[in-house]
Design a protein around this motif. Structure first.
Motif, PDB file in Angstrom:
ATOM      1  N   LYS A 205      28.479  44.636  46.293  1.00  0.00           N
ATOM      2  CA  LYS A 205      29.695  45.589  47.018  1.00  0.00           C
ATOM      3  C   LYS A 205      30.623  45.705  45.778  1.00  0.00           C
ATOM      4  N   VAL A 206      30.594  47.205  45.473  1.00  0.00           N
ATOM      5  CA  VAL A 206      31.651  47.717  44.459  1.00  0.00           C
ATOM      6  C   VAL A 206      32.435  48.486  45.035  1.00  0.00           C
ATOM      7  N   GLY A 207      33.702  48.569  44.574  1.00  0.00           N
ATOM      8  CA  GLY A 207      34.749  49.493  44.970  1.00  0.00           C
ATOM      9  C   GLY A 207      35.501  50.123  43.626  1.00  0.00           C
ATOM     10  N   LEU A 208      36.081  51.343  43.999  1.00  0.00           N
ATOM     11  CA  LEU A 208      36.641  51.832  42.753  1.00  0.00           C
ATOM     12  C   LEU A 208      37.974  52.403  43.100  1.00  0.00           C
TER      13      LEU A 208
ATOM     14  N   ALA B  77      34.896  44.991  48.634  1.00  0.00           N
ATOM     15  CA  ALA B  77      34.363  44.899  47.336  1.00  0.00           C
ATOM     16  C   ALA B  77      34.386  43.629  46.638  1.00  0.00           C
ATOM     17  N   ASP B  78      33.279  43.256  45.992  1.00  0.00           N
ATOM     18  CA  ASP B  78      33.553  41.910  45.080  1.00  0.00           C
ATOM     19  C   ASP B  78      33.913  42.302  43.609  1.00  0.00           C
TER      20      ASP B  78
ATOM     21  N   THR C 230      41.411  55.420  46.200  1.00  0.00           N
ATOM     22  CA  THR C 230      40.416  54.134  46.223  1.00  0.00           C
ATOM     23  C   THR C 230      39.157  54.490  46.982  1.00  0.00           C
ATOM     24  N   GLU C 231      38.095  53.912  46.881  1.00  0.00           N
ATOM     25  CA  GLU C 231      36.854  54.018  47.517  1.00  0.00           C
ATOM     26  C   GLU C 231      36.252  52.843  47.590  1.00  0.00           C
ATOM     27  N   ASN C 232      35.711  52.213  48.882  1.00  0.00           N
ATOM     28  CA  ASN C 232      35.050  51.258  49.147  1.00  0.00           C
ATOM     29  C   ASN C 232      35.741  49.988  48.793  1.00  0.00           C
TER      30      ASN C 232
END
Lengths: 354, 222
Positions: A275-278, A248-249, A242-244
């Motif tokens: 705000k983006v995550g992965l 995250a939205d 996972t990242e961020n």
């Protein structure tokens, strides 16, 4: 540890040999032929065997034989060739034998094309062949991960006595990155292969390798037992990165090479204040449901990015289970999505640039 | 300087990057340049990918007819023959990897051998099959026998992609020079990515050729 510059296909072949694979049965198909080419040069040097079979079907059945004899065995192909191997893989699963199958996915259906794709996700994770069975499916996204997961694939196969699939695409198979191989690999503590048909030495009863059961009740019992094993694997073998994701939205879900494209898009969006995550599934089966479900408690939207018409997105939707919106962006037929395309989709979901 | 500049080598030795940069350099010197993608063995990461940049620079590109399509057959276009007939052009030929790739070169033996050609072997000592002097010589011999041409230049392109250090390049240069010396073949230059160029100049007395990265990975924002 010395670093080398290797192609994905070569790195997987080298890692397999170092992991103790002694039998490789191949049949050429773009874009994975380098695996066979490498094996043909290297296997004889380590006392192993490379054989170019007369077909994919022959190759997988040779794997079946070697696996039954308790030897680490492997085959590799690309999409149409994996379809041909499907029957054999079902037999191997039905006989509870370990092996490793590599699929360097290309565009489909049919002969499709030779360029990168992820359109074999359903096949790998849900319906590779007839019968109630699963494969553990590992999806590396860098050449180093190709190496690490190849070692892991053989250990998982032996631990659970089941076929394991490594899945990549032509980009991963053909690209080059620096890699290191462990000097001495300390794998898992694995049980002895007491079931192998490797000669009784007049000391035990014959071992029998079989996937035919005359009595329905007997077959049902066996399949139910096998599913207990699958449940255990779901609990213990899930891998993801996972990242961020904390703030995250929008959460991107992507695997393999596409995760790297998604990551570039995420960074661009973060630079714009979005705000983006992965979440990057490393095991496609078992799928990382729990982390997606937990993340969905806070995130507003999910975006699955794939080189397909939308396959993994169904598992994302199941895991999210109505807690957030689930979107999809994909290209197919061998077309690779660009970071900008993914970024534009993120903007669309986030409701325009801030 | 030869009119025909040919680059051969092991898979992943960096032939394409070196060829692209070499074509650009010749163009800068005012030459009328054609680059030929003669790679019939690898469907990915090839000269064709840089076609737009090359065309913009005024370099003509000749590639296999079906490059970057799904037709998995190595058909070379007929207009390839103009590189031998129009002697006003300066030619760069990017050949496919190993002896397998060099087979395509052998097909043009009759034309190439008529001219004063430069056939460069590109070597990356961080590739497992060209890591030692002995392995480099084996690779060279295989390529020579398939192309039926003589390698008369060796290029050090030792690198580990984004993990490249000047120490690594220097070590590679020693190995590649040793192979060149043993074979009596000219050591042409060491190729070094732009970022390390100035630093590397201080470490060597060999000719150094700066490499600009023209081929990007799909996740690198263009």
């Amino acid at each position: 540890m010395e670093k080398l510059l290797m192609k994905g296909n070569e790195a997987i072949a080298e890692a397999a040999i170092r992991a103790g694979c002694l039998r490789f049965y191949g049949y050429p198909i773009t874009p994975q032929t380098e695996v066979s080419a490498y094996m043909s040069k290297k296997m004889p040097k380590v006392g192993g065997l490379f054989m170019q079979a007369e077909s994919e079907i022959a190759a997988i059945n040779m794997v079946y034989g070697s696996a039954a004899a308790g030897v680490r065995a492997m085959t590799s192909s690309s999409s149409p060739g994996i379809s041909l191997k499907a029957e054999g893989i079902s037999y191997i699963a039905g006989a509870d034998l370990p092996c490793v199958v590599l699929n360097i996915v290309r565009g489909g259906p049919g002969l499709g094309g030779i360029q990168p794709a992820q359109s074999d996700y359903f096949q790998a994770t849900k319906g590779l062949a007839h019968g109630d069975f699963q494969l553990v499916v590992l999806a590396p996204s860098s050449i180093q991960e190709c190496v690490d997961l190849t070692y892991e694939a053989f250990d998982i196969a032996d631990q659970y006595r089941m076929p394991v699939m490594l899945i990549g695409d032509g980009m991963l198979g053909q690209m080059m990155e620096p890699v290191t191989f462990p000097e001495e690999y300390k794998g898992r503590d694995l049980p002895e292969k007491t079931w192998a048909t490797n000669g009784t030495q007049m000391k035990r009863k014959h071992n029998v390798v079989n996937s035919l059961y005359i009595e329905p009740n007997e077959l049902e019992k066996l399949v139910v037992e096998r599913y207990k094993k699958y449940d255990y694997i779901k609990e213990t073998e899930v891998k993801y990165e996972t990242e961020n994701i904390k703030d995250a939205d929008v959460v991107l879900v992507a695997y393999g090479t596409i995760a790297r494209i998604a990551k570039s898009a995420m960074q661009k969006a973060r630079n714009e204040g979005i705000k983006v995550g992965l979440i990057r599934p490393i095991t496609l089966w078992p799928f990382p449901e729990k982390i997606i479900s937990e993340t969905a408690k806070k995130a507003k939207s999910f975006l699955a990015v794939e080189m397909s018409m939308g396959q993994m997105v169904e598992d994302v939707r199941l895991a999210v289970n109505g807690q957030a919106d689930v979107h999809f962006y994909g290209r197919t037929g061998g077309v690779i999505p660009t970071p900008d395309e993914v970024y534009n989709k993120i903007i669309e979901i986030a409701g325009g640039a801030k | 300087m030869s009119r025909l500049n040919i680059f051969v080598g092991h898979y992943g030795s960096g032939k394409t990057e070196v060829s692209l940069n070499y074509a650009m350099e010749l163009k800068k010197q005012g030459k009328d340049v054609i680059i030929v993608d003669l790679d019939i063995v690898n469907a990915f990461y090839r000269t064709k990918d840089a076609e737009k940049i090359l065309n913009e620079a005024g370099i003509e590109v000749i590639t296999p007819q079906y490059a970057n399509t799904n037709v998995d057959i190595p058909a070379l276009p007929a207009d390839i023959f103009k590189i031998f007939t129009d002697k006003s052009k300066t030619i760069v030929i990017d050949v496919g990897g190993d002896d397998d790739g060099a087979v395509a070169l052998g097909r043009f033996f009759g034309y190439i051998s008529q001219e004063d050609y430069k056939l460069n072997l590109v070597v990356n000592t961080k590739r497992p099959l060209t890591d030692t002097k002995e392995n480099i010589i084996l690779m060279l011999r295989d390529i020579e026998s398939c192309s039926r041409l003589k390698v008369n230049g060796i290029i050090n392109n030792s690198n580990l992609s984004y993990d490249t250090t000047t120490a690594l390049i220097s070590e590679g240069e020693k190995t590649v020079k040793a192979a060149a010396d043993e074979l009596g073949v000219e050591f042409v230059f060491t190729a070094v990515k732009e970022e390390l160029y100035d630093e590397y100049l201080k470490l060597t007395d060999a000719k150094v050729f700066p490499l600009k990265k023209y081929l990007k990975m799909p996740w690198q924002i263009q």
